[in-house]
Design a protein around this motif. Structure first.
Motif, PDB file in Angstrom:
ATOM      1  N   THR A  28     -11.428  -1.457   4.291  1.00 13.31           N
ATOM      2  CA  THR A  28     -10.805  -0.152   4.496  1.00 13.31           C
ATOM      3  C   THR A  28     -10.073  -0.098   5.824  1.00 13.31           C
ATOM      4  O   THR A  28     -10.520  -0.681   6.813  1.00 13.31           O
ATOM      5  CB  THR A  28     -11.875   0.959   4.456  1.00 13.31           C
ATOM      6  OG1 THR A  28     -12.491   0.966   3.166  1.00 13.31           O
ATOM      7  CG2 THR A  28     -11.267   2.325   4.721  1.00 13.31           C
TER       8      THR A  28
ATOM      9  N   THR B 113       1.351   4.283  -2.886  1.00 12.12           N
ATOM     10  CA  THR B 113       1.239   5.699  -2.581  1.00 12.12           C
ATOM     11  C   THR B 113       2.510   6.444  -2.943  1.00 12.12           C
ATOM     12  O   THR B 113       2.480   7.569  -3.449  1.00 12.12           O
ATOM     13  CB  THR B 113       0.949   5.891  -1.084  1.00 12.12           C
ATOM     14  OG1 THR B 113      -0.151   5.069  -0.735  1.00 12.12           O
ATOM     15  CG2 THR B 113       0.594   7.330  -0.790  1.00 12.12           C
TER      16      THR B 113
ATOM     17  N   ALA C  87       0.834  -1.207   0.000  1.00 11.30           N
ATOM     18  CA  ALA C  87       0.000   0.000   0.000  1.00 11.30           C
ATOM     19  C   ALA C  87       0.862   1.248   0.000  1.00 11.30           C
ATOM     20  O   ALA C  87       0.577   2.216  -0.701  1.00 11.30           O
ATOM     21  CB  ALA C  87      -0.920  -0.007   1.226  1.00 11.30           C
ATOM     22  N   ARG C  88       1.945   1.227   0.782  1.00 12.27           N
ATOM     23  CA  ARG C  88       2.822   2.392   0.829  1.00 12.27           C
ATOM     24  C   ARG C  88       3.535   2.594  -0.507  1.00 12.27           C
ATOM     25  O   ARG C  88       3.677   3.716  -0.980  1.00 12.27           O
ATOM     26  CB  ARG C  88       3.860   2.261   1.941  1.00 12.27           C
ATOM     27  CG  ARG C  88       4.769   3.482   1.983  1.00 12.27           C
ATOM     28  CD  ARG C  88       5.671   3.515   3.168  1.00 12.27           C
ATOM     29  NE  ARG C  88       7.048   3.319   2.901  1.00 12.27           N
ATOM     30  CZ  ARG C  88       7.802   4.020   2.052  1.00 12.27           C
ATOM     31  NH1 ARG C  88       7.270   4.918   1.295  1.00 12.27           N
ATOM     32  NH2 ARG C  88       9.075   3.794   1.915  1.00 12.27           N
TER      33      ARG C  88
ATOM     34  N   THR D 107      -5.347   1.272  -5.229  1.00 12.75           N
ATOM     35  CA  THR D 107      -5.318   1.736  -3.845  1.00 12.75           C
ATOM     36  C   THR D 107      -5.981   3.106  -3.791  1.00 12.75           C
ATOM     37  O   THR D 107      -5.640   3.990  -4.579  1.00 12.75           O
ATOM     38  CB  THR D 107      -3.875   1.861  -3.333  1.00 12.75           C
ATOM     39  OG1 THR D 107      -3.240   0.583  -3.378  1.00 12.75           O
ATOM     40  CG2 THR D 107      -3.846   2.380  -1.901  1.00 12.75           C
TER      41      THR D 107
ATOM     42  N   LEU E 191      -7.117   6.508  -1.360  1.00 10.30           N
ATOM     43  CA  LEU E 191      -6.706   7.193  -0.145  1.00 10.30           C
ATOM     44  C   LEU E 191      -7.515   8.466   0.057  1.00 10.30           C
ATOM     45  O   LEU E 191      -7.860   9.146  -0.905  1.00 10.30           O
ATOM     46  CB  LEU E 191      -5.215   7.568  -0.211  1.00 10.30           C
ATOM     47  CG  LEU E 191      -4.226   6.489  -0.615  1.00 10.30           C
ATOM     48  CD1 LEU E 191      -3.815   6.682  -2.072  1.00 10.30           C
ATOM     49  CD2 LEU E 191      -3.001   6.521   0.275  1.00 10.30           C
TER      50      LEU E 191
ATOM     51  N   PHE F  59       2.185   2.219   6.833  1.00  9.28           N
ATOM     52  CA  PHE F  59       1.001   3.061   6.774  1.00  9.28           C
ATOM     53  C   PHE F  59       1.307   4.451   7.312  1.00  9.28           C
ATOM     54  O   PHE F  59       0.774   5.446   6.819  1.00  9.28           O
ATOM     55  CB  PHE F  59      -0.145   2.421   7.562  1.00  9.28           C
ATOM     56  CG  PHE F  59      -0.793   1.273   6.859  1.00  9.28           C
ATOM     57  CD1 PHE F  59      -1.744   1.483   5.873  1.00  9.28           C
ATOM     58  CD2 PHE F  59      -0.455  -0.027   7.161  1.00  9.28           C
ATOM     59  CE1 PHE F  59      -2.338   0.434   5.212  1.00  9.28           C
ATOM     60  CE2 PHE F  59      -1.044  -1.098   6.499  1.00  9.28           C
ATOM     61  CZ  PHE F  59      -1.992  -0.870   5.523  1.00  9.28           C
TER      62      PHE F  59
ATOM     63  N   VAL G  64      -7.460   4.343   4.060  1.00  7.22           N
ATOM     64  CA  VAL G  64      -6.757   3.732   2.938  1.00  7.22           C
ATOM     65  C   VAL G  64      -7.476   2.433   2.593  1.00  7.22           C
ATOM     66  O   VAL G  64      -7.760   1.624   3.489  1.00  7.22           O
ATOM     67  CB  VAL G  64      -5.288   3.427   3.276  1.00  7.22           C
ATOM     68  CG1 VAL G  64      -4.618   2.685   2.122  1.00  7.22           C
ATOM     69  CG2 VAL G  64      -4.525   4.704   3.602  1.00  7.22           C
TER      70      VAL G  64
ATOM     71  N   VAL H  19       2.656   6.789   4.774  1.00  8.19           N
ATOM     72  CA  VAL H  19       1.642   7.325   3.881  1.00  8.19           C
ATOM     73  C   VAL H  19       1.168   8.682   4.393  1.00  8.19           C
ATOM     74  O   VAL H  19       0.772   9.550   3.622  1.00  8.19           O
ATOM     75  CB  VAL H  19       0.453   6.341   3.769  1.00  8.19           C
ATOM     76  CG1 VAL H  19      -0.712   6.972   3.019  1.00  8.19           C
ATOM     77  CG2 VAL H  19       0.891   5.066   3.061  1.00  8.19           C
TER      78      VAL H  19
END
Length: 246
Positions: free
Chosen positions: A94, A13, A9-10, A70, A72, A146, A86, A149
């Motif tokens: 979520t 981003t 996920a990071r 993804t 945000l 996270f 996120v 982010v």
């Protein structure tokens, strides 16, 4: 809930942030800041400076790559405070994030827990966490990705970076969520981007849409510039320390 998923996920981003890097006469309208009459290079430079001086902002966006999309919605400031959500690729659930300084609280809904934890262990994790936030620090392996982010300084560094070779072109006036803007397009080493820069008040970047050399796509908008961010950590009864789960 695994660290690799968090890292993914990071990375998605971070890919969005990488796409945000871009370089930096007539009579302006009464509500204009005047940059619409400048060159594409001057517009980019003014926007880069304005974004680098931000104390806080909101980012709403989505990043799509081979693993999926993804999404945000984050508000963060230069003190390290952050609130938002996120949704990792697949849209299975979520994660709500609250960050105050070095403390991080993250709440994964049941759908996301099932997507993150394989097999029967998912039900055990859901029962153990019982709808509570996971609490740790920016040093926690699970939460650190996270937390990054939510790092405004990370984005400010990307905003202020100047690619060595980039082709810029000025486009038409437009609006983003009702705010007047001027368009700047960019090409650089396989990356293409379309940027909307505010033509009123400060020349903030209001929106970016682009694709990098790997095919990763980003669509992000920015607002609430220099507005206070007020994270409210959950009550102790509504969170569980990660150390208790190990």
């Amino acid at each position: 809930m695994s660290a690799p998923r968090a890292a993914a996920a990071r990375c998605a981003t971070a890919g969005a942030a990488c796409l945000l890097m871009f370089t930096g006469g007539g009579v302006a309208r009464a509500d204009d800041n005047g940059i619409a009459d400048d060159s594409a290079q001057a517009i980019a430079q003014a926007s880069r400076k304005a974004m680098a001086e931000l104390t806080s902002m909101r980012m709403v966006g989505k990043v799509t790559d081979t693993s999926g999309t993804t999404t945000l919605d984050l508000r963060f400031d230069e003190q390290g405070d952050c609130v938002g959500t996120v949704t990792p690729p697949g849209g299975a659930g979520t994660a709500d994030i609250v960050k105050r300084g070095d403390d991080v609280w993250m709440k994964l809904d049941d759908a996301l827990l099932k997507a993150q934890v394989p097999g029967p262990a998912a039900d055990d994790a859901i029962a153990l966490i019982n709808g509570r936030y996971l609490h740790g620090t920016t040093d926690s392996p699970l939460l650190s990705d996270f937390a990054q982010v939510c790092d405004l300084d990370f984005f400010k560094k990307e905003f202020s970076s100047k690619p060595p070779s980039e082709q810029l072109a000025k486009g038409a006036r437009t609006t983003v969520d009702g705010r007047p803007a001027i368009t700047v397009t960019s090409r650089n080493d396989g990356r293409t981007g379309t940027y909307q820069v505010s033509t009123e008040d400060e020349p903030y970047l209001l929106q970016v849409r682009g694709t990098d050399e790997s095919g990763r796509k980003v669509d992000a908008s920015f607002s609430d510039f220099d507005e206070p961010v007020t994270p409210k950590p959950p009550a102790p009864a509504d969170s569980v320390d990660l150390s208790e789960l190990q």
